[in-house]
Write an enzyme that holds these catalytic residues in place. Structure first.
Site, PDB file in Angstrom:
ATOM      1  CB  SER A   1       4.048  10.427   3.084  1.00  0.00           C
ATOM      2  OG  SER A   1       4.725   9.315   3.614  1.00  0.00           O
TER       3      SER A   1
ATOM      4  CE  LYS B   1       8.603   9.886   2.147  1.00  0.00           C
ATOM      5  NZ  LYS B   1       7.377  10.468   2.587  1.00  0.00           N
TER       6      LYS B   1
END
Length: 176
Positions: free
Chosen positions: A54, A98
């Site tokens: 990710s 993130k």
């Protein structure tokens, strides 16, 4: 019986109080060191292994060891572009990495699901006390696009430096 009295005399000259006092002092030193490590690790800075697709290309799929500072979370100085470690809102046992793309009060525009060819754009307003997070690799990331804005309290720290592998050592870029 002679053996018992002989061994009793042999141990009688040992300074038990001095030994016990020295052992207690060393035990307290170890306890203080463990407390200092705990406080530093949980409230100042620690290291973490982060991996997965990710955050490509900022973080390798096979994993990078990064330094994570925890002071900016407590001081409220996390900003747009920072890479953060946070407790997953979908699975509280998991810590995910993130990039912050919006703070409370910001309007964030994003593609709904580019991995499935849905390139329609959507704009949301980040609610008070929340942040909007997304993976750098939007094709392989479960992030705020799926689970919405994340409460600020789930942020564990800000990753600021890659430590391992050595060829990638250096500051993690803040992407705006």
């Amino acid at each position: 019986m002679a053996w018992a009295s002989g061994s009793g005399r042999r141990f009688a000259g040992i300074p038990w109080r001095v030994i016990a006092s020295d052992a207690a002092g060393r035990f307290m030193l170890v306890c203080k060191a463990a407390c200092a490590v705990h406080v530093f690790n949980n409230y100042v800075c620690s290291i973490a292994l982060v991996r997965g697709p990710s955050m490509l290309p900022a973080i390798n799929v096979s994993g990078d060891v990064v330094a994570v500072e925890r002071i900016s979370v407590r001081s409220g100085s996390i900003g747009v572009g920072d890479v953060v470690l946070l407790r997953s809102p979908e699975n509280p046992l998991k810590i995910v990495t993130k990039r912050v793309t919006g703070l409370e009060g910001d309007s964030v525009t994003f593609e709904r699901d580019p991995a499935r060819g849905d390139h329609r754009r959507k704009t949301v307003l980040v609610p008070k006390g929340h942040v909007w997070v997304q993976g750098d690799n939007v094709y392989e990331s479960r992030d705020s696009r799926q689970f919405g804005a994340v409460p600020y309290g789930l942020i564990q720290g800000r990753a600021f430096c890659k430590i391992w592998p050595p060829k990638d050592f250096g500051r993690i870029e803040q992407k705006l």
